[in-house]
Design a protein around this motif. Structure first.
Motif, PDB file in Angstrom:
ATOM      1  N   LEU A  80       8.883  -5.343  50.649  1.00 45.05           N
ATOM      2  CA  LEU A  80       9.466  -6.518  49.994  1.00 45.05           C
ATOM      3  C   LEU A  80       8.382  -7.466  49.504  1.00 45.05           C
ATOM      4  O   LEU A  80       8.521  -8.081  48.447  1.00 45.05           O
ATOM      5  CB  LEU A  80      10.429  -7.233  50.943  1.00 45.05           C
ATOM      6  CG  LEU A  80      11.716  -6.466  51.223  1.00 45.05           C
ATOM      7  CD1 LEU A  80      12.544  -7.190  52.284  1.00 45.05           C
ATOM      8  CD2 LEU A  80      12.513  -6.257  49.960  1.00 45.05           C
ATOM      9  N   GLY A  81       7.296  -7.589  50.239  1.00 47.25           N
ATOM     10  CA  GLY A  81       6.167  -8.395  49.778  1.00 47.25           C
ATOM     11  C   GLY A  81       5.588  -7.862  48.485  1.00 47.25           C
ATOM     12  O   GLY A  81       5.295  -8.620  47.557  1.00 47.25           O
ATOM     13  N   GLU A  82       5.438  -6.554  48.415  1.00 48.39           N
ATOM     14  CA  GLU A  82       4.957  -5.939  47.167  1.00 48.39           C
ATOM     15  C   GLU A  82       5.920  -6.220  46.026  1.00 48.39           C
ATOM     16  O   GLU A  82       5.500  -6.550  44.915  1.00 48.39           O
ATOM     17  CB  GLU A  82       4.808  -4.426  47.353  1.00 48.39           C
ATOM     18  CG  GLU A  82       3.684  -4.017  48.277  1.00 48.39           C
ATOM     19  CD  GLU A  82       3.686  -2.531  48.581  1.00 48.39           C
ATOM     20  OE1 GLU A  82       4.688  -1.836  48.248  1.00 48.39           O
ATOM     21  OE2 GLU A  82       2.707  -2.054  49.159  1.00 48.39           O
ATOM     22  N   GLU A  83       7.207  -6.097  46.297  1.00 52.45           N
ATOM     23  CA  GLU A  83       8.219  -6.346  45.273  1.00 52.45           C
ATOM     24  C   GLU A  83       8.154  -7.789  44.784  1.00 52.45           C
ATOM     25  O   GLU A  83       8.228  -8.059  43.590  1.00 52.45           O
ATOM     26  CB  GLU A  83       9.616  -6.039  45.825  1.00 52.45           C
ATOM     27  CG  GLU A  83      10.735  -6.298  44.863  1.00 52.45           C
ATOM     28  CD  GLU A  83      10.846  -5.282  43.750  1.00 52.45           C
ATOM     29  OE1 GLU A  83      11.577  -5.563  42.796  1.00 52.45           O
ATOM     30  OE2 GLU A  83      10.214  -4.212  43.823  1.00 52.45           O
ATOM     31  N   LEU A  84       8.004  -8.738  45.695  1.00 51.38           N
ATOM     32  CA  LEU A  84       7.911 -10.147  45.307  1.00 51.38           C
ATOM     33  C   LEU A  84       6.669 -10.407  44.463  1.00 51.38           C
ATOM     34  O   LEU A  84       6.717 -11.184  43.505  1.00 51.38           O
ATOM     35  CB  LEU A  84       7.929 -11.050  46.542  1.00 51.38           C
ATOM     36  CG  LEU A  84       9.270 -11.114  47.268  1.00 51.38           C
ATOM     37  CD1 LEU A  84       9.114 -11.836  48.599  1.00 51.38           C
ATOM     38  CD2 LEU A  84      10.320 -11.777  46.411  1.00 51.38           C
ATOM     39  N   LEU A  85       5.564  -9.769  44.801  1.00 51.12           N
ATOM     40  CA  LEU A  85       4.352  -9.919  43.995  1.00 51.12           C
ATOM     41  C   LEU A  85       4.564  -9.369  42.586  1.00 51.12           C
ATOM     42  O   LEU A  85       4.120  -9.974  41.603  1.00 51.12           O
ATOM     43  CB  LEU A  85       3.174  -9.214  44.672  1.00 51.12           C
ATOM     44  CG  LEU A  85       2.634  -9.903  45.927  1.00 51.12           C
ATOM     45  CD1 LEU A  85       1.602  -9.015  46.618  1.00 51.12           C
ATOM     46  CD2 LEU A  85       2.033 -11.247  45.581  1.00 51.12           C
ATOM     47  N   VAL A  86       5.241  -8.241  42.482  1.00 50.91           N
ATOM     48  CA  VAL A  86       5.521  -7.663  41.168  1.00 50.91           C
ATOM     49  C   VAL A  86       6.439  -8.587  40.373  1.00 50.91           C
ATOM     50  O   VAL A  86       6.222  -8.822  39.174  1.00 50.91           O
ATOM     51  CB  VAL A  86       6.115  -6.242  41.299  1.00 50.91           C
ATOM     52  CG1 VAL A  86       6.681  -5.745  39.988  1.00 50.91           C
ATOM     53  CG2 VAL A  86       5.047  -5.290  41.801  1.00 50.91           C
ATOM     54  N   LEU A  87       7.480  -9.140  41.019  1.00 55.11           N
ATOM     55  CA  LEU A  87       8.378 -10.064  40.329  1.00 55.11           C
ATOM     56  C   LEU A  87       7.614 -11.283  39.813  1.00 55.11           C
ATOM     57  O   LEU A  87       7.813 -11.718  38.679  1.00 55.11           O
ATOM     58  CB  LEU A  87       9.504 -10.516  41.258  1.00 55.11           C
ATOM     59  CG  LEU A  87      10.553  -9.482  41.638  1.00 55.11           C
ATOM     60  CD1 LEU A  87      11.520 -10.066  42.664  1.00 55.11           C
ATOM     61  CD2 LEU A  87      11.294  -8.979  40.442  1.00 55.11           C
ATOM     62  N   GLY A  88       6.732 -11.825  40.632  1.00 52.60           N
ATOM     63  CA  GLY A  88       5.927 -12.972  40.203  1.00 52.60           C
ATOM     64  C   GLY A  88       4.997 -12.619  39.063  1.00 52.60           C
ATOM     65  O   GLY A  88       4.851 -13.384  38.100  1.00 52.60           O
ATOM     66  N   ALA A  89       4.363 -11.462  39.144  1.00 51.41           N
ATOM     67  CA  ALA A  89       3.453 -11.035  38.076  1.00 51.41           C
ATOM     68  C   ALA A  89       4.206 -10.819  36.769  1.00 51.41           C
ATOM     69  O   ALA A  89       3.730 -11.213  35.696  1.00 51.41           O
ATOM     70  CB  ALA A  89       2.728  -9.750  38.492  1.00 51.41           C
ATOM     71  N   LEU A  90       5.385 -10.220  36.847  1.00 55.52           N
ATOM     72  CA  LEU A  90       6.189 -10.025  35.639  1.00 55.52           C
ATOM     73  C   LEU A  90       6.557 -11.362  35.006  1.00 55.52           C
ATOM     74  O   LEU A  90       6.525 -11.521  33.787  1.00 55.52           O
ATOM     75  CB  LEU A  90       7.462  -9.240  35.961  1.00 55.52           C
ATOM     76  CG  LEU A  90       7.289  -7.754  36.253  1.00 55.52           C
ATOM     77  CD1 LEU A  90       8.609  -7.152  36.722  1.00 55.52           C
ATOM     78  CD2 LEU A  90       6.771  -7.026  35.041  1.00 55.52           C
ATOM     79  N   GLN A  91       6.888 -12.337  35.832  1.00 59.62           N
ATOM     80  CA  GLN A  91       7.233 -13.656  35.306  1.00 59.62           C
ATOM     81  C   GLN A  91       6.024 -14.304  34.627  1.00 59.62           C
ATOM     82  O   GLN A  91       6.150 -14.902  33.559  1.00 59.62           O
ATOM     83  CB  GLN A  91       7.760 -14.555  36.424  1.00 59.62           C
ATOM     84  CG  GLN A  91       7.991 -15.978  36.030  1.00 59.62           C
ATOM     85  CD  GLN A  91       8.982 -16.155  34.888  1.00 59.62           C
ATOM     86  OE1 GLN A  91       9.705 -15.247  34.525  1.00 59.62           O
ATOM     87  NE2 GLN A  91       9.015 -17.327  34.314  1.00 59.62           N
ATOM     88  N   LEU A  92       4.853 -14.210  35.242  1.00 56.94           N
ATOM     89  CA  LEU A  92       3.652 -14.796  34.649  1.00 56.94           C
ATOM     90  C   LEU A  92       3.307 -14.135  33.314  1.00 56.94           C
ATOM     91  O   LEU A  92       2.929 -14.813  32.353  1.00 56.94           O
ATOM     92  CB  LEU A  92       2.481 -14.698  35.619  1.00 56.94           C
ATOM     93  CG  LEU A  92       2.587 -15.582  36.856  1.00 56.94           C
ATOM     94  CD1 LEU A  92       1.426 -15.302  37.810  1.00 56.94           C
ATOM     95  CD2 LEU A  92       2.626 -17.047  36.482  1.00 56.94           C
ATOM     96  N   VAL A  93       3.436 -12.814  33.249  1.00 62.68           N
ATOM     97  CA  VAL A  93       3.170 -12.103  31.992  1.00 62.68           C
ATOM     98  C   VAL A  93       4.164 -12.535  30.922  1.00 62.68           C
ATOM     99  O   VAL A  93       3.793 -12.786  29.769  1.00 62.68           O
ATOM    100  CB  VAL A  93       3.211 -10.571  32.219  1.00 62.68           C
ATOM    101  CG1 VAL A  93       3.234  -9.817  30.902  1.00 62.68           C
ATOM    102  CG2 VAL A  93       2.035 -10.134  33.071  1.00 62.68           C
ATOM    103  N   LYS A  94       5.423 -12.652  31.306  1.00 60.01           N
ATOM    104  CA  LYS A  94       6.454 -13.076  30.346  1.00 60.01           C
ATOM    105  C   LYS A  94       6.153 -14.470  29.810  1.00 60.01           C
ATOM    106  O   LYS A  94       6.209 -14.705  28.605  1.00 60.01           O
ATOM    107  CB  LYS A  94       7.823 -13.047  31.031  1.00 60.01           C
ATOM    108  CG  LYS A  94       8.954 -13.528  30.168  1.00 60.01           C
ATOM    109  CD  LYS A  94      10.249 -13.488  30.963  1.00 60.01           C
ATOM    110  CE  LYS A  94      11.087 -14.669  30.607  1.00 60.01           C
ATOM    111  NZ  LYS A  94      12.326 -14.751  31.322  1.00 60.01           N
ATOM    112  N   ILE A  95       5.820 -15.398  30.687  1.00 56.54           N
ATOM    113  CA  ILE A  95       5.499 -16.768  30.263  1.00 56.54           C
ATOM    114  C   ILE A  95       4.280 -16.769  29.348  1.00 56.54           C
ATOM    115  O   ILE A  95       4.251 -17.467  28.335  1.00 56.54           O
ATOM    116  CB  ILE A  95       5.269 -17.683  31.479  1.00 56.54           C
ATOM    117  CG1 ILE A  95       6.578 -17.898  32.227  1.00 56.54           C
ATOM    118  CG2 ILE A  95       4.659 -19.012  31.087  1.00 56.54           C
ATOM    119  CD1 ILE A  95       7.599 -18.701  31.466  1.00 56.54           C
ATOM    120  N   ALA A  96       3.259 -15.991  29.694  1.00 53.90           N
ATOM    121  CA  ALA A  96       2.049 -15.933  28.871  1.00 53.90           C
ATOM    122  C   ALA A  96       2.366 -15.406  27.472  1.00 53.90           C
ATOM    123  O   ALA A  96       1.877 -15.951  26.468  1.00 53.90           O
ATOM    124  CB  ALA A  96       0.994 -15.055  29.539  1.00 53.90           C
TER     125      ALA A  96
END
Length: 121
Positions: free
Chosen positions: A87-103
């Protein structure tokens, strides 16, 4: 605790997290995208839906690919440990996807603003 329980719990929580985060991103992104597209609500809504679908596909695809647990799970303590790492890995991926989307959206916004400024000059 069997490995099937850990798989089921991981997938259930991953799906739930993806749905919750996707709906929050959709609500928040709608206003931002409307401004990026100069008040064109139709375009903003269409892009917002595409971004949410892409986010869900990437997130759930990652969850499906990382479902397999290493070795045998012996007992509830180890099951909780494996589940928390996944779940920690999944949360990191979700956060990274959000940052890429915002960028990407911010980059598009800047390009659009630069084009508008060049036309008015």
């Amino acid at each position: 605790m069997g490995i099937a329980f850990v798989y089921a719990a991981y997938l259930a929580v991953s799906i739930g997290l993806t749905v919750i985060v996707a709906s929050a991103l959709s609500r928040s992104g709608r206003v931002y995208l409307a401004e990026v597209f100069g008040g064109d609500d139709g375009m903003a809504a269409a892009v917002n839906r595409m971004l949410v679908v892409g986010f869900c596909l990437l997130s759930l695809g990652y969850a499906a690919l990382t479902t397999r647990a290493p070795g045998q799970i012996r007992g509830p303590g180890q099951a909780i440990g494996v589940l928390s790492v996944k779940l920690g890995e999944e949360l990191l991926v979700l956060g990274a996807l959000q940052l890429v989307k915002i960028a990407l959206v911010t980059r598009f916004r800047r390009r659009r603003q630069d084009a508008c400024w060049q036309q008015s000059a």
